[in-house]
Design a protein around this motif. Sequence first.
Motif, short mmCIF file in Angstrom:
data_model
loop_
_atom_site.label_atom_id
_atom_site.label_comp_id
_atom_site.label_asym_id
_atom_site.label_seq_id
_atom_site.Cartn_x
_atom_site.Cartn_y
_atom_site.Cartn_z
N ALA A 139 5.75 -1.37 2.63
CA ALA A 139 4.31 -1.65 2.54
C ALA A 139 3.73 -1.89 3.93
O ALA A 139 2.68 -1.34 4.28
CB ALA A 139 4.05 -2.84 1.63
N GLU A 140 4.43 -2.69 4.72
CA GLU A 140 3.97 -2.95 6.09
C GLU A 140 4.01 -1.66 6.92
O GLU A 140 3.08 -1.36 7.67
CB GLU A 140 4.84 -4.02 6.74
CG GLU A 140 4.34 -4.43 8.11
CD GLU A 140 5.14 -5.58 8.69
OE1 GLU A 140 5.58 -5.45 9.85
OE2 GLU A 140 5.32 -6.60 8.00
N MET A 163 0.84 -1.18 0.00
CA MET A 163 0.00 0.00 0.00
C MET A 163 0.88 1.24 0.00
O MET A 163 1.77 1.38 0.83
CB MET A 163 -0.90 -0.02 1.23
CG MET A 163 -1.56 1.30 1.52
SD MET A 163 -2.29 1.34 3.14
CE MET A 163 -3.96 1.64 2.72
N GLU A 177 1.03 0.61 6.02
CA GLU A 177 -0.22 0.20 6.66
C GLU A 177 -0.23 0.58 8.14
O GLU A 177 -1.21 1.09 8.67
CB GLU A 177 -0.43 -1.30 6.49
CG GLU A 177 -0.73 -1.69 5.06
CD GLU A 177 -0.84 -3.19 4.86
OE1 GLU A 177 -0.99 -3.93 5.85
OE2 GLU A 177 -0.78 -3.62 3.69
N TRP A 178 0.89 0.33 8.81
CA TRP A 178 1.01 0.67 10.23
C TRP A 178 0.88 2.18 10.43
O TRP A 178 0.11 2.64 11.28
CB TRP A 178 2.36 0.17 10.76
CG TRP A 178 2.75 0.76 12.07
CD1 TRP A 178 2.27 0.44 13.30
CD2 TRP A 178 3.72 1.80 12.29
NE1 TRP A 178 2.87 1.21 14.27
CE2 TRP A 178 3.76 2.05 13.66
CE3 TRP A 178 4.55 2.54 11.44
CZ2 TRP A 178 4.60 3.01 14.22
CZ3 TRP A 178 5.39 3.49 11.99
CH2 TRP A 178 5.40 3.71 13.37
N LEU A 226 1.82 5.05 0.67
CA LEU A 226 1.44 6.02 1.68
C LEU A 226 0.90 7.28 1.01
O LEU A 226 1.54 7.81 0.11
CB LEU A 226 2.67 6.41 2.51
CG LEU A 226 3.22 5.34 3.42
CD1 LEU A 226 4.62 5.74 3.88
CD2 LEU A 226 2.33 5.16 4.61
N ASN A 253 -0.41 4.54 8.46
CA ASN A 253 -1.75 5.03 8.16
C ASN A 253 -2.71 4.74 9.31
O ASN A 253 -3.53 5.58 9.66
CB ASN A 253 -2.27 4.41 6.86
CG ASN A 253 -1.55 4.92 5.64
OD1 ASN A 253 -0.86 5.93 5.69
ND2 ASN A 253 -1.67 4.20 4.54
N ALA A 254 -2.60 3.55 9.91
CA ALA A 254 -3.46 3.20 11.05
C ALA A 254 -3.15 4.09 12.26
O ALA A 254 -4.08 4.52 12.96
CB ALA A 254 -3.28 1.73 11.40
#
Length: 165
Positions: free
Chosen positions: A62-63, A1, A66-67, A3, A69-70
């Motif tokens: 990518a990981e 994903m 995701e982290w 950013l 964004n959360a």
Amino acid sequence: MALPAKYMVHNSETGFQRLMEAPKDIPQHAHFCAKEIDLKEAHPEYGSLFGQYQERLRDAVAEAGEWWNAVVDSLVENEGGDFKKGLVAAYSGWPAGPSSNDRVVEAVREYWLKVCRVGETLKKADRVAPELFLLGWLPKKSVERTVLTGMPYWPIGLDAQGMWC
């Protein structure tokens, strides 16, 4: 994903310059080739290793994306939907933003040391400085490069013998 750009606030070019220059402050760094070597001109071992690094870094970023964004989304919610306050809160907790994610830091450290090991098997003129390999060869507009330029410093040190660790 990927950013979203609004989730990262650092200046990528300033970060790039800082990280490319920082290792030059260490006397032991002169052990590596001082000239800029393009990936196409580098020893074949570096080319093979760079492909592995790109894959590892892509997965780590990518990981981390995701982290991050959360984290930002959660803190925006905690701030009653105020994006700016949530982003400030995120950077207050993690000043390096997504580059502070463990997977990104691990990939950088692992490949910094691998670059050094390859260099030890080559003539000095064929060696590549780790920062060039890790950052300088990444495509300029890549999310991986953008994330790395958020690091305030390289997560590497020197041991008692003056070797990178």
